[in-house]
Write a protein that holds these residues in place. Structure first.
Motif, short mmCIF file in Angstrom:
data_model
loop_
_atom_site.label_atom_id
_atom_site.label_comp_id
_atom_site.label_asym_id
_atom_site.label_seq_id
_atom_site.Cartn_x
_atom_site.Cartn_y
_atom_site.Cartn_z
N TRP A 48 77.42 82.33 23.07
CA TRP A 48 78.60 82.98 23.63
C TRP A 48 79.06 84.07 22.67
CZ3 TRP A 48 81.67 81.12 27.99
CH2 TRP A 48 81.05 80.08 28.69
N LYS A 49 79.89 84.98 23.17
CA LYS A 49 80.50 85.98 22.31
C LYS A 49 81.96 86.14 22.69
CE LYS A 49 78.99 89.86 25.13
NZ LYS A 49 78.40 91.18 25.17
N ALA A 50 82.75 86.57 21.73
CA ALA A 50 84.17 86.84 21.98
C ALA A 50 84.33 88.33 22.25
CB ALA A 50 85.01 86.43 20.78
N GLU A 51 85.20 88.65 23.21
CA GLU A 51 85.53 90.04 23.51
C GLU A 51 87.04 90.17 23.62
OE1 GLU A 51 83.54 91.59 26.97
OE2 GLU A 51 81.56 91.31 26.08
N THR A 52 87.60 90.99 22.76
CA THR A 52 89.04 91.23 22.76
C THR A 52 89.40 92.26 23.83
OG1 THR A 52 89.29 90.69 20.42
CG2 THR A 52 90.97 92.12 21.38
N LYS A 53 90.40 91.93 24.64
CA LYS A 53 90.95 92.90 25.59
C LYS A 53 92.08 93.67 24.90
CE LYS A 53 92.84 93.38 30.25
NZ LYS A 53 93.19 92.67 31.50
N GLY A 60 105.44 88.41 17.06
CA GLY A 60 105.74 88.69 18.46
C GLY A 60 104.59 89.33 19.21
N GLY A 61 103.50 89.66 18.50
CA GLY A 61 102.35 90.28 19.14
C GLY A 61 101.47 89.25 19.83
N LYS A 62 100.41 89.76 20.45
CA LYS A 62 99.50 88.90 21.23
C LYS A 62 98.06 89.31 20.99
CE LYS A 62 102.68 88.14 25.10
NZ LYS A 62 102.91 86.73 24.87
N TRP A 63 97.18 88.33 21.21
CA TRP A 63 95.73 88.58 21.25
C TRP A 63 95.24 88.00 22.56
CZ3 TRP A 63 91.66 85.09 18.53
CH2 TRP A 63 90.38 85.64 18.67
N LEU A 64 94.68 88.84 23.42
CA LEU A 64 94.10 88.41 24.68
C LEU A 64 92.61 88.67 24.59
CD1 LEU A 64 94.35 87.42 27.62
CD2 LEU A 64 94.81 89.81 28.27
N TYR A 65 91.84 87.58 24.70
CA TYR A 65 90.39 87.71 24.55
C TYR A 65 89.70 86.76 25.52
CZ TYR A 65 90.28 83.24 22.07
OH TYR A 65 90.38 81.90 21.75
N PRO A 70 76.19 83.98 28.00
CA PRO A 70 75.06 84.90 28.19
C PRO A 70 74.90 85.36 29.64
CG PRO A 70 74.40 83.06 26.81
CD PRO A 70 75.77 82.74 27.34
N GLU A 71 75.36 84.55 30.59
CA GLU A 71 75.29 84.91 32.01
C GLU A 71 76.49 85.74 32.47
OE1 GLU A 71 73.03 81.78 30.67
OE2 GLU A 71 75.18 81.50 30.97
N GLY A 72 77.44 86.00 31.57
CA GLY A 72 78.61 86.82 31.92
C GLY A 72 79.83 86.03 32.35
N GLU A 73 79.77 84.71 32.34
CA GLU A 73 80.93 83.88 32.67
C GLU A 73 82.00 84.07 31.59
OE1 GLU A 73 81.98 79.11 33.00
OE2 GLU A 73 79.89 79.74 32.85
N ARG A 74 83.25 84.23 31.99
CA ARG A 74 84.34 84.48 31.05
C ARG A 74 85.38 83.37 31.09
NH1 ARG A 74 84.79 89.61 28.87
NH2 ARG A 74 83.24 91.05 29.68
N HIS A 75 85.83 82.98 29.90
CA HIS A 75 86.96 82.05 29.76
C HIS A 75 87.99 82.75 28.88
CE1 HIS A 75 84.90 78.58 31.55
NE2 HIS A 75 83.81 79.10 31.00
N TRP A 76 89.16 83.00 29.45
CA TRP A 76 90.20 83.79 28.78
C TRP A 76 91.16 82.91 28.00
CZ3 TRP A 76 90.21 89.01 28.59
CH2 TRP A 76 89.35 89.68 29.46
N SER A 77 91.70 83.49 26.92
CA SER A 77 92.76 82.84 26.14
C SER A 77 93.77 83.89 25.72
CB SER A 77 92.20 82.17 24.88
OG SER A 77 91.41 81.06 25.21
N ASN A 100 94.83 88.56 32.56
CA ASN A 100 96.09 89.26 32.30
C ASN A 100 96.98 88.52 31.31
OD1 ASN A 100 95.57 91.44 34.15
ND2 ASN A 100 95.85 89.94 35.77
N GLY A 101 96.48 87.39 30.79
CA GLY A 101 97.25 86.64 29.81
C GLY A 101 98.21 85.63 30.41
N VAL A 102 98.15 85.42 31.72
CA VAL A 102 99.00 84.42 32.37
C VAL A 102 98.42 83.04 32.07
CG1 VAL A 102 99.94 83.58 34.56
CG2 VAL A 102 99.69 86.06 34.16
N ALA A 103 99.23 82.19 31.47
CA ALA A 103 98.76 80.87 31.02
C ALA A 103 98.28 80.01 32.18
CB ALA A 103 99.89 80.15 30.29
N ASN A 104 97.20 79.27 31.90
CA ASN A 104 96.70 78.26 32.82
C ASN A 104 97.46 76.98 32.47
OD1 ASN A 104 95.33 76.16 34.06
ND2 ASN A 104 93.31 77.00 33.63
N GLU A 105 98.42 76.62 33.28
CA GLU A 105 99.30 75.49 32.98
C GLU A 105 98.59 74.14 33.06
OE1 GLU A 105 102.24 75.86 31.65
OE2 GLU A 105 102.29 78.02 31.93
#
Length: 163
Positions: A48-53, A60-65, A70-77, A100-105
Protein backbone atom coordinates in the motif's frame (compact mmCIF):
# COMPACT_ATOMS: atom_id res chain seq x y z
CA UNK A 1 19.86 0.84 20.03
CA UNK A 2 16.76 -1.30 19.85
CA UNK A 3 15.03 -0.82 16.51
CA UNK A 4 12.34 -3.34 17.40
CA UNK A 5 8.82 -1.95 17.68
CA UNK A 6 7.54 -2.49 21.23
CA UNK A 7 3.77 -2.53 21.79
CA UNK A 8 2.33 -2.39 25.32
CA UNK A 9 -1.44 -2.84 25.61
CA UNK A 10 -3.38 -1.46 28.57
CA UNK A 11 -6.92 -2.60 27.85
CA UNK A 12 -8.26 -1.40 31.22
CA UNK A 13 -7.25 2.19 30.40
CA UNK A 14 -7.90 1.86 26.64
CA UNK A 15 -4.27 2.70 25.80
CA UNK A 16 -1.68 1.33 23.44
CA UNK A 17 1.93 2.43 23.91
CA UNK A 18 4.37 2.01 21.02
CA UNK A 19 8.13 2.63 21.15
CA UNK A 20 10.63 2.53 18.27
CA UNK A 21 14.23 3.70 18.08
CA UNK A 22 15.92 4.95 14.91
CA UNK A 23 19.56 5.34 13.87
CA UNK A 24 18.98 8.93 12.78
CA UNK A 25 18.93 12.32 14.52
CA UNK A 26 15.65 13.26 16.19
CA UNK A 27 15.23 16.31 13.94
CA UNK A 28 15.20 14.07 10.83
CA UNK A 29 12.68 11.74 12.46
CA UNK A 30 10.51 14.74 13.41
CA UNK A 31 10.64 15.99 9.82
CA UNK A 32 9.55 12.58 8.49
CA UNK A 33 6.52 12.60 10.83
CA UNK A 34 5.46 16.19 10.09
CA UNK A 35 5.94 16.78 6.34
CA UNK A 36 3.40 15.24 3.99
CA UNK A 37 5.91 14.61 1.19
CA UNK A 38 7.88 12.39 3.58
CA UNK A 39 4.89 10.79 5.31
CA UNK A 40 3.66 9.65 1.91
CA UNK A 41 6.93 7.73 1.46
CA UNK A 42 6.69 5.64 4.64
CA UNK A 43 3.33 5.80 6.43
CA UNK A 44 1.56 2.94 4.61
CA UNK A 45 2.52 -0.73 4.96
CA UNK A 46 3.85 -2.05 1.63
CA UNK A 47 2.50 -2.72 -0.95
CA UNK A 48 0.00 0.00 0.00
CA UNK A 49 1.02 3.64 -0.24
CA UNK A 50 -0.08 6.81 1.51
CA UNK A 51 -1.29 9.80 -0.51
CA UNK A 52 -1.88 13.16 1.13
CA UNK A 53 -4.79 15.23 -0.14
CA UNK A 54 -4.14 18.13 2.24
CA UNK A 55 -1.90 18.75 5.24
CA UNK A 56 -1.64 21.79 7.46
CA UNK A 57 0.74 20.89 10.29
CA UNK A 58 -0.15 23.55 12.85
CA UNK A 59 -2.30 23.79 15.94
CA UNK A 60 -5.86 23.36 14.68
CA UNK A 61 -4.64 22.10 11.31
CA UNK A 62 -5.56 18.85 9.58
CA UNK A 63 -4.02 16.05 7.55
CA UNK A 64 -6.36 14.30 5.11
CA UNK A 65 -4.81 11.28 3.44
CA UNK A 66 -5.66 7.92 1.98
CA UNK A 67 -4.05 4.52 2.08
CA UNK A 68 -4.08 3.21 -1.48
CA UNK A 69 -3.90 -0.49 -2.37
CA UNK A 70 -2.03 -1.73 -5.46
CA UNK A 71 -5.47 -2.14 -7.09
CA UNK A 72 -6.39 1.50 -6.34
CA UNK A 73 -8.71 0.86 -3.37
CA UNK A 74 -8.62 3.87 -1.00
CA UNK A 75 -9.16 4.10 2.75
CA UNK A 76 -9.31 7.71 3.96
CA UNK A 77 -8.31 9.17 7.32
CA UNK A 78 -8.60 12.64 8.78
CA UNK A 79 -6.14 13.81 11.45
CA UNK A 80 -6.75 16.90 13.64
CA UNK A 81 -3.63 18.47 15.19
CA UNK A 82 -4.48 19.34 18.81
CA UNK A 83 -1.08 20.31 20.27
CA UNK A 84 2.41 20.81 18.85
CA UNK A 85 5.73 21.35 20.62
CA UNK A 86 8.15 21.75 17.69
CA UNK A 87 10.71 18.94 17.42
CA UNK A 88 9.45 17.46 20.73
CA UNK A 89 5.87 16.22 20.49
CA UNK A 90 2.45 16.56 18.95
CA UNK A 91 -1.00 15.18 19.64
CA UNK A 92 -3.85 14.40 17.30
CA UNK A 93 -7.21 12.78 16.95
CA UNK A 94 -7.47 10.51 13.93
CA UNK A 95 -10.65 9.09 12.41
CA UNK A 96 -11.35 7.03 9.35
CA UNK A 97 -13.25 9.33 7.00
CA UNK A 98 -14.41 9.92 3.47
CA UNK A 99 -12.36 11.80 0.85
CA UNK A 100 -13.69 15.10 2.21
CA UNK A 101 -12.60 14.40 5.79
CA UNK A 102 -16.09 13.62 7.11
CA UNK A 103 -15.61 11.12 9.93
CA UNK A 104 -16.88 7.57 9.61
CA UNK A 105 -18.76 7.33 12.91
CA UNK A 106 -18.82 3.53 12.78
CA UNK A 107 -15.06 3.42 13.33
CA UNK A 108 -13.21 4.39 16.51
CA UNK A 109 -11.41 7.66 17.08
CA UNK A 110 -7.73 7.26 17.90
CA UNK A 111 -6.09 9.89 20.10
CA UNK A 112 -2.35 10.03 19.40
CA UNK A 113 0.37 11.54 21.61
CA UNK A 114 3.74 11.32 19.82
CA UNK A 115 7.03 12.21 21.53
CA UNK A 116 10.52 12.45 20.04
CA UNK A 117 13.68 11.93 22.10
CA UNK A 118 17.35 12.16 21.20
CA UNK A 119 19.41 9.15 22.21
CA UNK A 120 23.12 8.35 22.08
CA UNK A 121 22.52 6.37 18.86
CA UNK A 122 19.83 8.49 17.20
CA UNK A 123 16.23 8.99 18.22
CA UNK A 124 13.40 7.28 20.05
CA UNK A 125 9.74 7.81 19.21
CA UNK A 126 7.09 7.05 21.80
CA UNK A 127 3.46 6.91 20.74
CA UNK A 128 0.53 6.60 23.10
CA UNK A 129 -2.81 5.87 21.49
CA UNK A 130 -5.91 6.30 23.60
CA UNK A 131 -9.38 5.13 22.64
CA UNK A 132 -12.82 6.29 23.76
CA UNK A 133 -14.05 2.73 24.28
CA UNK A 134 -12.63 -0.72 24.91
CA UNK A 135 -14.53 -1.89 21.82
CA UNK A 136 -12.78 0.75 19.71
CA UNK A 137 -9.39 -0.32 21.04
CA UNK A 138 -10.12 -3.97 20.30
CA UNK A 139 -11.45 -3.16 16.81
CA UNK A 140 -8.24 -1.36 15.79
CA UNK A 141 -6.14 -4.28 17.05
CA UNK A 142 -8.36 -6.74 15.13
CA UNK A 143 -7.97 -4.63 11.98
CA UNK A 144 -4.21 -5.35 12.09
CA UNK A 145 -2.90 -2.08 13.49
CA UNK A 146 0.19 -3.64 15.09
CA UNK A 147 1.39 -5.32 11.92
CA UNK A 148 0.61 -2.35 9.70
CA UNK A 149 2.19 0.24 12.00
CA UNK A 150 5.29 -1.93 12.44
CA UNK A 151 5.65 -2.14 8.66
CA UNK A 152 5.27 1.63 8.36
CA UNK A 153 7.89 2.30 11.04
CA UNK A 154 10.26 -0.10 9.27
CA UNK A 155 9.65 1.87 6.05
CA UNK A 156 10.66 4.99 7.98
CA UNK A 157 13.91 3.33 9.07
CA UNK A 158 14.68 2.65 5.38
CA UNK A 159 13.86 6.25 4.37
CA UNK A 160 15.84 8.11 7.05
CA UNK A 161 19.35 7.67 5.56
CA UNK A 162 18.20 9.52 2.42
CA UNK A 163 17.04 12.62 4.33
Amino acid sequence: MNNKVVFTKDLANKKLHVTREFAAPADKVWKAWTESELLDKWWAPKPWKAETKTMDFRLGGKWLYSMVSPEGERHWSNVDFLAIKPKQSFSTTCRFSDENGVANESTPAMHWAVEFHSTSTGAKVEVELTFDTTEGFEKIIQMGFEGGFTMGLNNLEELLPSL
